[in-house]
Design a protein around this motif. Sequence first.
Motif, PDB file in Angstrom:
ATOM      1  N   UNK A 123       0.856  -1.190   0.000  1.00 54.44           N
ATOM      2  CA  UNK A 123       0.000   0.000   0.000  1.00 54.44           C
ATOM      3  C   UNK A 123       0.888   1.234   0.000  1.00 54.44           C
ATOM      4  N   UNK A 124       0.690   2.102  -0.989  1.00 52.97           N
ATOM      5  CA  UNK A 124       1.492   3.321  -1.083  1.00 52.97           C
ATOM      6  C   UNK A 124       1.318   4.214   0.133  1.00 52.97           C
ATOM      7  N   UNK A 125       0.228   4.025   0.874  1.00 51.92           N
ATOM      8  CA  UNK A 125      -0.053   4.869   2.049  1.00 51.92           C
ATOM      9  C   UNK A 125       0.423   4.237   3.353  1.00 51.92           C
ATOM     10  N   UNK A 126       1.084   3.097   3.276  1.00 56.11           N
ATOM     11  CA  UNK A 126       1.568   2.399   4.462  1.00 56.11           C
ATOM     12  C   UNK A 126       2.652   3.236   5.154  1.00 56.11           C
ATOM     13  N   UNK A 127       2.484   3.573   6.438  1.00 58.47           N
ATOM     14  CA  UNK A 127       3.518   4.337   7.134  1.00 58.47           C
ATOM     15  C   UNK A 127       4.867   3.622   7.175  1.00 58.47           C
ATOM     16  N   UNK A 128       4.854   2.281   7.036  1.00 56.75           N
ATOM     17  CA  UNK A 128       6.088   1.500   7.039  1.00 56.75           C
ATOM     18  C   UNK A 128       6.588   1.213   5.626  1.00 56.75           C
ATOM     19  N   UNK A 129       6.184   2.045   4.658  1.00 58.72           N
ATOM     20  CA  UNK A 129       6.545   1.787   3.261  1.00 58.72           C
ATOM     21  C   UNK A 129       8.060   1.747   3.060  1.00 58.72           C
ATOM     22  N   UNK A 130       8.781   2.658   3.684  1.00 59.63           N
ATOM     23  CA  UNK A 130      10.242   2.678   3.509  1.00 59.63           C
ATOM     24  C   UNK A 130      10.863   1.353   3.947  1.00 59.63           C
ATOM     25  N   UNK A 131      10.374   0.823   5.053  1.00 59.63           N
ATOM     26  CA  UNK A 131      10.889  -0.455   5.541  1.00 59.63           C
ATOM     27  C   UNK A 131      10.579  -1.577   4.556  1.00 59.63           C
ATOM     28  N   UNK A 132       9.365  -1.576   3.996  1.00 55.83           N
ATOM     29  CA  UNK A 132       9.003  -2.601   3.003  1.00 55.83           C
ATOM     30  C   UNK A 132       9.907  -2.517   1.785  1.00 55.83           C
ATOM     31  N   UNK A 133      10.173  -1.305   1.309  1.00 55.73           N
ATOM     32  CA  UNK A 133      11.035  -1.140   0.141  1.00 55.73           C
ATOM     33  C   UNK A 133      12.438  -1.671   0.427  1.00 55.73           C
ATOM     34  N   UNK A 134      12.925  -1.395   1.622  1.00 51.65           N
ATOM     35  CA  UNK A 134      14.255  -1.877   1.984  1.00 51.65           C
ATOM     36  C   UNK A 134      14.274  -3.400   2.072  1.00 51.65           C
ATOM     37  N   UNK A 135      13.224  -3.982   2.648  1.00 52.00           N
ATOM     38  CA  UNK A 135      13.151  -5.446   2.753  1.00 52.00           C
ATOM     39  C   UNK A 135      13.117  -6.106   1.378  1.00 52.00           C
ATOM     40  N   UNK A 136      12.442  -5.463   0.440  1.00 50.77           N
ATOM     41  CA  UNK A 136      12.341  -5.994  -0.922  1.00 50.77           C
ATOM     42  C   UNK A 136      13.574  -5.685  -1.760  1.00 50.77           C
ATOM     43  N   UNK A 137      14.514  -4.931  -1.193  1.00 49.23           N
ATOM     44  CA  UNK A 137      15.747  -4.533  -1.872  1.00 49.23           C
ATOM     45  C   UNK A 137      15.455  -3.810  -3.191  1.00 49.23           C
ATOM     46  N   UNK A 138      14.499  -2.884  -3.102  1.00 48.52           N
ATOM     47  CA  UNK A 138      14.088  -2.133  -4.291  1.00 48.52           C
ATOM     48  C   UNK A 138      15.137  -1.073  -4.621  1.00 48.52           C
ATOM     49  N   UNK A 139      15.540  -1.016  -5.881  1.00 48.75           N
ATOM     50  CA  UNK A 139      16.473   0.012  -6.354  1.00 48.75           C
ATOM     51  C   UNK A 139      15.749   1.217  -6.938  1.00 48.75           C
ATOM     52  N   UNK A 140      14.592   0.976  -7.553  1.00 46.98           N
ATOM     53  CA  UNK A 140      13.822   2.068  -8.161  1.00 46.98           C
ATOM     54  C   UNK A 140      12.336   1.805  -7.974  1.00 46.98           C
ATOM     55  N   UNK A 141      11.620   2.845  -7.546  1.00 46.28           N
ATOM     56  CA  UNK A 141      10.162   2.804  -7.435  1.00 46.28           C
ATOM     57  C   UNK A 141       9.574   3.610  -8.585  1.00 46.28           C
ATOM     58  N   UNK A 142       8.633   3.012  -9.315  1.00 44.56           N
ATOM     59  CA  UNK A 142       7.848   3.740 -10.316  1.00 44.56           C
ATOM     60  C   UNK A 142       6.429   3.841  -9.768  1.00 44.56           C
ATOM     61  N   UNK A 143       6.019   5.055  -9.471  1.00 46.09           N
ATOM     62  CA  UNK A 143       4.732   5.308  -8.807  1.00 46.09           C
ATOM     63  C   UNK A 143       3.704   5.710  -9.862  1.00 46.09           C
ATOM     64  N   UNK A 144       2.713   4.832 -10.091  1.00 51.21           N
ATOM     65  CA  UNK A 144       1.665   5.113 -11.072  1.00 51.21           C
ATOM     66  C   UNK A 144       0.287   5.209 -10.414  1.00 51.21           C
ATOM     67  N   UNK A 145       0.237   5.124  -9.079  1.00 48.64           N
ATOM     68  CA  UNK A 145      -1.050   5.053  -8.378  1.00 48.64           C
ATOM     69  C   UNK A 145      -1.581   6.452  -8.110  1.00 48.64           C
TER      70      UNK A 145
END
Length: 366
Positions: A57-79
């Motif tokens: 969920x783009x509105x998740x307050x823990x979004x940064x932590x989720x991105x780090x756990x997923x080892x995301x290098x780039x986010x493309x936000x289309x929502x």
Amino acid sequence: MHTILVLGGYGFFGGRICAALHGNEDIRLLIGGRQLAKARSLCDELGLGHTHAVGIDARDPALAQRLAELQVNTVIHTAGPFQGQDYAVAKAAIAAGANYIDLADGRDFVANIGSLNAEAAARGVLVTSGASSLPALSSAVVDRYAPRFARLERIRHGIASGARSPGLATMTGIFSYCGKPFTRLHDGQWRSARGWLGLERYRFPHPVGNRLLGACDVPDLVLFPQRYPQLRSVSFQAGFASMLGHLVVWAGAQGVRFGLLRSMRSWARPLHRIARWMEPLVSDKGGMFVEMEGVGHDGAPLALHWHVLAARNHGPHIPCGAAIALARKLARGDALPRGAMPCVGLLSVEEYLGALKGLDVREVPA
């Protein structure tokens, strides 16, 4: 591999971006959104395992932590819609050390993304907003032809869609300012216009033909005067494939203008449904134009007209070109600036349209 998470990845634009990035050997693609079942369904269509689907969920307050756990290098936000959104997703990407790209069309949202520049630069990531037809492609066109002018004074540009209606989020964003005032530069002064009013007819080259257009509030109206300081006028207009449909929106905008309606946002869902029903009856062709006027280096008036034309309902792929091109460049390790900025000056016309190779999209150079 470069891990790219597409937020809203099964949506109208997100699905097209995922399809284009799928199969790139430099990219590990994650398809994300609140509805995990839809993400998995698109994975099935693309021949990807369900490990590429992410419930997020783009509105998740823990979004940064989720991105780090997923080892995301780039986010493309289309929502979208982005009108009224804050920069929570971009800030989460920065905190996770990930690049951020969005397809926002909200004027203030795109124009003010530079407020995150210090944080993005400190983390060494690229944060860019408006990676879409506006301002990414429109500014690339102007950058290409601006050297032909000794003084560039006027830019008029616009888009006419084909039968395939945009996603509900996009339509909601569009309808949010129907009939409402906004400012644009005209004859050297900032003057008021109203969303989807100022009805005009524009003739695109064959096979698109005549379309009705109305005034729209877009990031270019504030970004172009900053980038091209000699400008005296900037305008943008848009229209639908159906002239009847355009007149319905125009009439609703008049209702907002005269206080008969508070807003047209509530119209978005029913009109979106009607537009989908009407697709078989409406032209599948659309286009974009950029007109530039000023003074050439010989001192004589100079006017240039550029178009891109789409058929077979391939027009909705055009707004995806910037995100696709930037994602591929980041995955290859190409040099790109770090910091936060509107998506202006990051791509050439050739790079942008090159991301749409294989589609029925044709440039008509000036």
